[in-house]
Design a protein around this motif. Structure first.
Motif, short mmCIF file in Angstrom:
data_model
loop_
_atom_site.label_atom_id
_atom_site.label_comp_id
_atom_site.label_asym_id
_atom_site.label_seq_id
_atom_site.Cartn_x
_atom_site.Cartn_y
_atom_site.Cartn_z
N TYR A 91 -8.08 -4.61 -12.37
CA TYR A 91 -8.76 -4.30 -12.82
C TYR A 91 -8.85 -4.85 -13.72
N SER A 114 1.09 7.90 -3.12
CA SER A 114 1.51 9.23 -4.48
C SER A 114 -0.86 8.54 -4.84
N LYS A 142 -3.56 2.56 -3.08
CA LYS A 142 -4.29 1.92 -1.20
C LYS A 142 -5.73 2.43 -1.10
N SER A 143 -6.94 2.64 -2.06
CA SER A 143 -8.55 2.39 -1.92
C SER A 143 -8.14 0.74 -2.54
P1 ATP Z 1 -5.87 8.10 -4.63
O1 ATP Z 1 -5.33 8.43 -3.29
O2 ATP Z 1 -5.85 9.04 -5.55
O3 ATP Z 1 -7.61 8.13 -4.34
P2 ATP Z 1 -5.10 4.81 -4.41
O4 ATP Z 1 -4.42 5.05 -3.72
O5 ATP Z 1 -6.31 4.82 -3.33
O6 ATP Z 1 -5.47 6.18 -5.02
P3 ATP Z 1 -6.67 3.22 -6.54
O7 ATP Z 1 -7.33 3.88 -6.14
O8 ATP Z 1 -6.50 1.97 -5.43
O9 ATP Z 1 -5.55 4.56 -5.83
O10 ATP Z 1 -5.87 2.40 -7.75
C1 ATP Z 1 -4.74 2.21 -8.01
C2 ATP Z 1 -4.86 1.78 -9.56
O11 ATP Z 1 -6.22 0.70 -10.33
C3 ATP Z 1 -5.11 3.59 -10.20
O12 ATP Z 1 -4.22 3.20 -11.55
C4 ATP Z 1 -6.53 3.56 -10.87
O13 ATP Z 1 -6.58 3.96 -11.60
C5 ATP Z 1 -6.96 1.56 -10.90
N1 ATP Z 1 -8.15 1.79 -10.38
C6 ATP Z 1 -9.29 1.47 -9.72
N2 ATP Z 1 -10.02 0.90 -10.13
C7 ATP Z 1 -10.69 0.60 -10.72
C8 ATP Z 1 -11.22 0.38 -11.67
N3 ATP Z 1 -12.97 -0.53 -10.58
N4 ATP Z 1 -11.54 -0.25 -12.40
C9 ATP Z 1 -10.17 -0.28 -13.15
N5 ATP Z 1 -9.46 0.44 -12.41
C10 ATP Z 1 -9.12 0.84 -11.45
#
Ligand code: ATP
Length: 240
Positions: A17, A41, A46-47
């Motif tokens: 990103y 965590s 993951k997302s």
């Molecule tokens: P959670 O369990 O909290 O939902 P996750 O494992 O799904 O977390 P992601 O949402 O994939 O994590 O985020 C991974 C990293 O990318 C994080 O550091 C997040 O801050 C960053 N991130 C996610 N979306 C964006 C975005 N649109 N712009 C900038 N950074 C992002």
């Protein structure tokens, strides 16, 4: 492991990103008719993995092949038409429409046999058949997730990515979500499950992928992902 051609093959997938890299060299395979639990965590990526596979964010490296097609060159609508449906966090239903209208809406652009698809959805989820004329906004949280999944299944996908479907639900409604996903699997749909309840996800899945700060730190059979491993990678809270 199976000798079948994988349904999904991800190799060294990377996503950023802007200047911040969120996924580094993530690799795994998913055979047809299987389920993968993606654990990690908060902020592990993951997302981001789900979004990259469904065409919602671009990758900056690696490859991903789905049913023999190069996913990373396809637009999100084409990925959906190829049979990979992503259920993002939050409930994707129209609260002011009935259950039946919500299901019909799922096929607005697909021009499939709506009657047949509707009947199939009601066979998989008899609860929705009983509530077909009820407004979706008045369903319980778990039932709304069931409807969201049923909408996804209307297009007869081969793979559903379910991102935190149980988030914020009471335990009884979490059961509804897991039961709904089990029904999807019984109908021959593969599932990638991103889930906060690690043990339940492992009981559901055949395989497990653990992400840590954007890297895949462990991938293997779900039955091999024991307590020690969960504590090592997810800590106390994550191993719940
Ligand atoms: P959670 O369990 O909290 O939902 P996750 O494992 O799904 O977390 P992601 O949402 O994939 O994590 O985020 C991974 C990293 O990318 C994080 O550091 C997040 O801050 C960053 N991130 C996610 N979306 C964006 C975005 N649109 N712009 C900038 N950074 C992002």
């Amino acid at each position: 492991m199976s000798t079948e051609e994988p349904l999904l093959r991800v190799d060294n997938l990377a996503v950023r990103y802007g200047s911040a890299q969120a996924l580094f060299d993530v690799s795994f395979e998913l055979p047809p008719n299987s389920a993968l639990a993606v654990l990690g965590s908060n902020g592990a990526g993951k997302s981001t993995l789900a979004r990259a596979l469904s065409g919602l964010v671009p990758s900056c490296g690696g490859s991903a092949e789905f049913a023999g097609r190069d996913l990373l060159t396809l637009s999100a609508p084409r990925i959906r038409r190829a049979g990979l449906v992503h259920l993002p966090e939050g409930r994707g239903v129209f609260p002011g429409l009935t259950v039946q209208e919500n299901l019909r809406m799922a096929l607005v652009v697909d021009r499939r046999d709506r009657g047949g698809a509707l009947q199939r959805a009601f066979e998989i989820f008899p609860v929705l058949a009983m509530r077909r004329r009820q407004l979706a906004g008045t369903l319980s949280g778990g039932e709304q997730q069931m409807l969201s999944l049923a909408r996804a299944l209307m297009v007869e996908p081969r793979l559903v990515i379910a991102d935190e479907m149980s988030l914020g639900l009471a335990p009884r409604l979490v059961d509804v979500v897991f039961d709904s996903l089990a029904r999807a699997r019984d109908a021959g749909v593969s599932v990638i499950m991103i889930e906060q309840f690690a043990r339940r996800a492992l009981a559901f899945a055949d395989r497990c992928l653990i992400l840590q700060r954007g890297q895949s730190t462990w991938f293997g059979p779900a039955t091999d992902a024991g307590e020690e491993l969960l504590h090592r990678y997810l800590g106390e809270a994550g191993a719940a």
